[in-house]
Each structure stands twice: as structure tokens, then as C-alpha cells.
Design an enzyme around this catalytic site. Structure first.
Site, PDB file in Angstrom:
ATOM      1  N   HIS A 152       0.843  -1.074   0.033  1.00 44.87           N
ATOM      2  CA  HIS A 152       0.132  -0.104  -0.125  1.00 44.87           C
ATOM      3  C   HIS A 152       0.913   1.369   0.033  1.00 44.87           C
ATOM      4  O   HIS A 152       1.997   1.371   0.596  1.00 44.87           O
ATOM      5  CB  HIS A 152      -0.873  -0.044   1.143  1.00 44.87           C
ATOM      6  CG  HIS A 152      -0.422   0.069   2.391  1.00 44.87           C
ATOM      7  ND1 HIS A 152       0.162  -1.254   2.938  1.00 44.87           N
ATOM      8  CD2 HIS A 152       0.026   0.885   3.400  1.00 44.87           C
ATOM      9  CE1 HIS A 152       0.752  -0.996   4.099  1.00 44.87           C
ATOM     10  NE2 HIS A 152       0.699   0.238   4.518  1.00 44.87           N
ATOM     11  N   HIS A 212       0.623   5.304   0.946  1.00 44.32           N
ATOM     12  CA  HIS A 212       0.128   6.494   1.990  1.00 44.32           C
ATOM     13  C   HIS A 212       0.147   7.691   1.103  1.00 44.32           C
ATOM     14  O   HIS A 212       1.230   8.243   0.886  1.00 44.32           O
ATOM     15  CB  HIS A 212       0.635   6.698   3.277  1.00 44.32           C
ATOM     16  CG  HIS A 212       0.766   5.486   4.141  1.00 44.32           C
ATOM     17  ND1 HIS A 212       0.119   5.344   5.350  1.00 44.32           N
ATOM     18  CD2 HIS A 212       1.396   4.379   4.003  1.00 44.32           C
ATOM     19  CE1 HIS A 212       0.506   4.221   5.894  1.00 44.32           C
ATOM     20  NE2 HIS A 212       1.171   3.698   5.066  1.00 44.32           N
TER      21      HIS A 212
HETATM   22  P1  5GP Z   1       1.713   0.652   7.370  1.00 46.50           P
HETATM   23  O1  5GP Z   1       2.485   1.079   8.785  1.00 46.50           O
HETATM   24  O2  5GP Z   1       1.718  -0.833   7.086  1.00 46.50           O
HETATM   25  O3  5GP Z   1       2.325   1.383   6.189  1.00 46.50           O
HETATM   26  O4  5GP Z   1       0.491   1.246   7.529  1.00 46.50           O
HETATM   27  C1  5GP Z   1      -0.872   0.589   7.790  1.00 46.50           C
HETATM   28  C2  5GP Z   1      -1.835   1.675   7.719  1.00 46.50           C
HETATM   29  O5  5GP Z   1      -3.028   1.003   7.966  1.00 46.50           O
HETATM   30  C3  5GP Z   1      -1.654   2.517   9.160  1.00 46.50           C
HETATM   31  O6  5GP Z   1      -1.469   4.159   8.903  1.00 46.50           O
HETATM   32  C4  5GP Z   1      -2.738   2.287   9.865  1.00 46.50           C
HETATM   33  O7  5GP Z   1      -3.492   3.586  10.438  1.00 46.50           O
HETATM   34  C5  5GP Z   1      -3.864   1.637   8.746  1.00 46.50           C
HETATM   35  N1  5GP Z   1      -4.819   0.723   9.246  1.00 46.50           N
HETATM   36  C6  5GP Z   1      -4.659  -0.157  10.274  1.00 46.50           C
HETATM   37  N2  5GP Z   1      -5.995  -0.782  10.512  1.00 46.50           N
HETATM   38  C7  5GP Z   1      -6.590  -0.260   9.343  1.00 46.50           C
HETATM   39  C8  5GP Z   1      -8.210  -0.588   9.098  1.00 46.50           C
HETATM   40  O8  5GP Z   1      -8.752  -1.645   9.794  1.00 46.50           O
HETATM   41  N3  5GP Z   1      -8.766   0.201   8.194  1.00 46.50           N
HETATM   42  C9  5GP Z   1      -8.043   1.105   7.600  1.00 46.50           C
HETATM   43  N4  5GP Z   1      -8.860   2.090   6.681  1.00 46.50           N
HETATM   44  N5  5GP Z   1      -6.718   1.663   7.744  1.00 46.50           N
HETATM   45  C10 5GP Z   1      -6.073   0.904   8.867  1.00 46.50           C
END
Ligand code: 5GP
Length: 139
Positions: free
Chosen positions: A103, A105
Site C-alpha cells: 500500500h 499512503h
Molecule cells: P503501514 O505502517 O503498514 O504502512 O500502515 C498501515 C496503515 O493502515 C496505518 O496507517 C494504519 O493507520 C492503517 N490501518 C490499520 N488498520 C486499519 C483498518 O482496519 N482500516 C483502515 N482503513 N486503515 C487501517
């Protein structure tokens, strides 16, 4: 390196097993609101095809994803009347990855603003729904 876990949160969102405030969807990608936004309008863009991150994603899927990221970013910036945006992407836990489905951001930023820190609590669902509606209207 670990393999792809089909029970990660984003895979569940893709299968409709968990809810999400969606802003864009086509055959290849899905974009939806981050529930712990670092700024208003913080949006996640994911490919529909499974991969953990940039280390294992098919390059063709990555190219399609990046086209989608640009499309979604333009709508996010327009909807939030932002002056710019940050594009963040983490690979593996050591680098801060928490959800192991590739993903990006999209974090809109206003002049003088610094996104973050991560909120302690999940964002208000009505506020997320309202921002998502503004972004959907900006495509
Ligand atoms: P990472 O650190 O893996 O790049 O970010 C994962 C992102 O997913 C985080 O910014 C977190 O806030 C978001 N996130 C975690 N759980 C959920 C969820 O259940 N739904 C959504 N929409 N975002 C989530």
C-alpha cells in the site's frame, strides 16, 4: 522473507469482510481512508492482486498501482485544497510496515503543516465518511 498472509486487514477489506470508507475502485486498485489519519484526507491505495510490499510485487502490478496512486493523489489534493502531499510506503516490519499487503499512503499537507503524529484513537467514522465523500466528488 515471510509470504503473503491472505488474512491481513487489507485483504479482508478487499473481500468485503471488513468495512472501509472507499474513495476509488477499479479492476486493479482500491483506495480508502486510513482510520488513523496523519492529516485530514490521509488515503491508502492498494492493488487488488496480493503482494506483501515492493519486494515481491509484480512490476506490471506496481506500474498499474502507481498510475492509480497519481489519480487518487490528484483527487485528494483537490478535495482537501492541499498545497502538496506526502507519499509514504514501508517495506517489512523493520521499516515500519504494519499491514502486509502492498500500500501507498497519500497524506495531504497544507503550507506550514507537518503530518502526524499518529492519533491515539481511531478517527471519527462520520468525519471519515464526510472526507471520503469530498474526495470521491473530486475525481
Ligand atoms: P503501514 O505502517 O503498514 O504502512 O500502515 C498501515 C496503515 O493502515 C496505518 O496507517 C494504519 O493507520 C492503517 N490501518 C490499520 N488498520 C486499519 C483498518 O482496519 N482500516 C483502515 N482503513 N486503515 C487501517
Amino acid at each position: 522473507m515471510s509470504t503473503y498472509d491472505p488474512d491481513n486487514i487489507f485483504a479482508k477489506i478487499l473481500r468485503g469482510e471488513l468495512p472501509a470508507h472507499k474513495v476509488y475502485e477499479d479492476d486493479d486498485i482500491l483506495a480508502f481512508m486510513d482510520i488513523f489519519p496523519l492529516s485530514e484526507g490521509h488515503t491508502l491505495v492498494i492493488p487488488k492482486k496480493p503482494s506483501r510490499n515492493l519486494l515481491d510485487i509484480d512490476p506490471d502490478v506496481l506500474c498499474t498501482l502507481m498510475r492509480g496512486v497519481q489519480k487518487v493523489a490528484r483527487a485528494v489534493v483537490k478535495a482537501l485544497n492541499a498545497d502538496g502531499f506526502q507519499l509514504r510506503q514501508y517495506n517489512e516490519a523493520a521499516a515500519g510496515q504494519e499491514v502486509f499487503h502492498t500500500h501507498f499512503h497519500i497524506i495531504p499537507v497544507r503550507e506550514g503543516q507537518r503530518p502526524g503524529p499518529r492519533p491515539q484513537e481511531m478517527a471519527d467514522q462520520e468525519q471519515l465518511a464526510a472526507v471520503a465523500a469530498r474526495i470521491r466528488a473530486a475525481f
